[in-house]
Design a protein around this motif. Structure first.
Motif, mmCIF file in Angstrom:
data_model
loop_
_atom_site.group_PDB
_atom_site.id
_atom_site.type_symbol
_atom_site.label_atom_id
_atom_site.label_comp_id
_atom_site.label_asym_id
_atom_site.label_seq_id
_atom_site.Cartn_x
_atom_site.Cartn_y
_atom_site.Cartn_z
ATOM 1 N N ARG A 54 0.850 -1.187 0.000
ATOM 2 C CA ARG A 54 0.000 0.000 0.000
ATOM 3 C C ARG A 54 0.885 1.236 0.000
ATOM 4 O O ARG A 54 1.924 1.259 0.652
ATOM 5 C CB ARG A 54 -0.883 0.018 1.256
ATOM 6 N N ILE A 55 0.448 2.276 -0.722
ATOM 7 C CA ILE A 55 1.209 3.520 -0.763
ATOM 8 C C ILE A 55 0.240 4.678 -0.966
ATOM 9 O O ILE A 55 -0.741 4.549 -1.707
ATOM 10 C CB ILE A 55 2.291 3.474 -1.866
ATOM 11 N N HIS A 56 0.492 5.774 -0.250
ATOM 12 C CA HIS A 56 -0.350 6.977 -0.349
ATOM 13 C C HIS A 56 0.521 8.212 -0.532
ATOM 14 O O HIS A 56 1.620 8.291 0.017
ATOM 15 C CB HIS A 56 -1.160 7.188 0.935
ATOM 16 N N ALA A 57 -0.009 9.165 -1.267
ATOM 17 C CA ALA A 57 0.669 10.444 -1.469
ATOM 18 C C ALA A 57 0.337 11.421 -0.343
ATOM 19 O O ALA A 57 1.044 12.405 -0.149
ATOM 20 C CB ALA A 57 0.269 11.051 -2.810
ATOM 21 N N ARG A 58 -0.735 11.137 0.387
ATOM 22 C CA ARG A 58 -1.164 12.008 1.483
ATOM 23 C C ARG A 58 -1.226 11.197 2.772
ATOM 24 O O ARG A 58 -1.461 9.988 2.744
ATOM 25 C CB ARG A 58 -2.537 12.580 1.187
ATOM 26 N N LYS A 59 -1.049 11.874 3.886
ATOM 27 C CA LYS A 59 -1.085 11.191 5.180
ATOM 28 C C LYS A 59 -2.450 10.542 5.393
ATOM 29 O O LYS A 59 -3.484 11.217 5.303
ATOM 30 C CB LYS A 59 -0.806 12.185 6.304
ATOM 31 N N PRO A 60 -2.469 9.244 5.652
ATOM 32 C CA PRO A 60 -3.743 8.560 5.899
ATOM 33 C C PRO A 60 -4.404 9.083 7.176
ATOM 34 O O PRO A 60 -3.727 9.453 8.130
ATOM 35 C CB PRO A 60 -3.343 7.090 6.067
ATOM 36 N N VAL A 114 13.201 0.524 1.114
ATOM 37 C CA VAL A 114 12.101 -0.428 1.039
ATOM 38 C C VAL A 114 11.610 -0.451 -0.406
ATOM 39 O O VAL A 114 11.439 0.594 -1.020
ATOM 40 C CB VAL A 114 10.941 0.010 1.968
ATOM 41 N N GLU A 115 11.390 -1.656 -0.943
ATOM 42 C CA GLU A 115 10.787 -1.797 -2.267
ATOM 43 C C GLU A 115 9.320 -2.143 -2.088
ATOM 44 O O GLU A 115 8.984 -3.119 -1.411
ATOM 45 C CB GLU A 115 11.476 -2.896 -3.082
ATOM 46 N N LEU A 116 8.463 -1.351 -2.712
ATOM 47 C CA LEU A 116 7.023 -1.569 -2.637
ATOM 48 C C LEU A 116 6.520 -1.978 -4.014
ATOM 49 O O LEU A 116 6.841 -1.323 -5.011
ATOM 50 C CB LEU A 116 6.315 -0.288 -2.202
ATOM 51 N N THR A 117 5.744 -3.033 -4.077
ATOM 52 C CA THR A 117 5.177 -3.493 -5.336
ATOM 53 C C THR A 117 3.688 -3.161 -5.348
ATOM 54 O O THR A 117 2.947 -3.570 -4.454
ATOM 55 C CB THR A 117 5.372 -5.006 -5.505
ATOM 56 N N VAL A 118 3.279 -2.380 -6.350
ATOM 57 C CA VAL A 118 1.886 -1.963 -6.488
ATOM 58 C C VAL A 118 1.450 -2.174 -7.935
ATOM 59 O O VAL A 118 2.275 -2.376 -8.824
ATOM 60 C CB VAL A 118 1.689 -0.492 -6.066
ATOM 61 N N THR A 119 0.156 -2.089 -8.170
ATOM 62 C CA THR A 119 -0.350 -2.205 -9.530
ATOM 63 C C THR A 119 -0.051 -0.928 -10.299
ATOM 64 O O THR A 119 0.214 0.129 -9.714
ATOM 65 C CB THR A 119 -1.872 -2.447 -9.550
ATOM 66 N N LEU A 120 -0.119 -1.016 -11.618
ATOM 67 C CA LEU A 120 0.095 0.168 -12.445
ATOM 68 C C LEU A 120 -1.012 1.199 -12.225
ATOM 69 O O LEU A 120 -0.772 2.404 -12.299
ATOM 70 C CB LEU A 120 0.199 -0.225 -13.916
ATOM 71 N N ALA A 121 -2.219 0.746 -11.894
ATOM 72 C CA ALA A 121 -3.313 1.666 -11.600
ATOM 73 C C ALA A 121 -3.022 2.474 -10.340
ATOM 74 O O ALA A 121 -3.273 3.685 -10.280
ATOM 75 C CB ALA A 121 -4.624 0.900 -11.458
ATOM 76 N N ILE A 122 -2.473 1.825 -9.321
ATOM 77 C CA ILE A 122 -2.107 2.529 -8.087
ATOM 78 C C ILE A 122 -0.977 3.513 -8.369
ATOM 79 O O ILE A 122 -0.950 4.624 -7.841
ATOM 80 C CB ILE A 122 -1.736 1.540 -6.970
ATOM 81 N N ARG A 123 -0.044 3.141 -9.233
ATOM 82 C CA ARG A 123 1.042 4.048 -9.626
ATOM 83 C C ARG A 123 0.458 5.330 -10.223
ATOM 84 O O ARG A 123 0.863 6.425 -9.854
ATOM 85 C CB ARG A 123 1.956 3.368 -10.653
ATOM 86 N N GLU A 124 -0.492 5.195 -11.126
ATOM 87 C CA GLU A 124 -1.095 6.367 -11.756
ATOM 88 C C GLU A 124 -1.835 7.228 -10.732
ATOM 89 O O GLU A 124 -1.747 8.452 -10.763
ATOM 90 C CB GLU A 124 -2.033 5.949 -12.889
ATOM 91 N N LEU A 125 -2.564 6.586 -9.825
ATOM 92 C CA LEU A 125 -3.269 7.316 -8.770
ATOM 93 C C LEU A 125 -2.283 8.058 -7.880
ATOM 94 O O LEU A 125 -2.481 9.227 -7.549
ATOM 95 C CB LEU A 125 -4.115 6.346 -7.947
#
Length: 80
Positions: A5-11, A44-55
């Motif tokens: 999981r990755i977010h650009a803003r503080k959860p 840390v390496e985080l693996t996410v979907t390409l859709a999450i990357r775009e978001l």
């Protein structure tokens, strides 16, 4: 494949479960996005979907096409 999981803003929820770091690089591997994040404790390496990357990129404060390197993110490794 399980994704991180990755977010650009503080959860706003369960804030104690999230860690912070700054993006070092973003790569594509096996049809997924791998975001390398520098933390106080290392890398840390985080693996996410390409859709999450775009978001993520849409929500970061960067110009279109600009590198996200150096941007602060909040993340959770799978199971974290």
């Amino acid at each position: 494949m399980d994704h991180d999981r990755i977010h650009a803003r503080k959860p706003s929820h369960h804030t104690e479960r999230w860690s912070t770091g700054r993006i070092e690089s973003v790569d594509r591997r096996d049809g997924h996005c791998v975001v390398t994040v520098r933390t106080d404790d290392g890398v840390v390496e985080l693996t996410v979907t390409l859709a999450i990357r775009e978001l993520l990129f849409d929500r970061l404060d960067i110009d279109e096409g600009a590198s996200p390197a150096g941007q602060r993110v909040w993340y959770r490794k799978r199971g974290g």
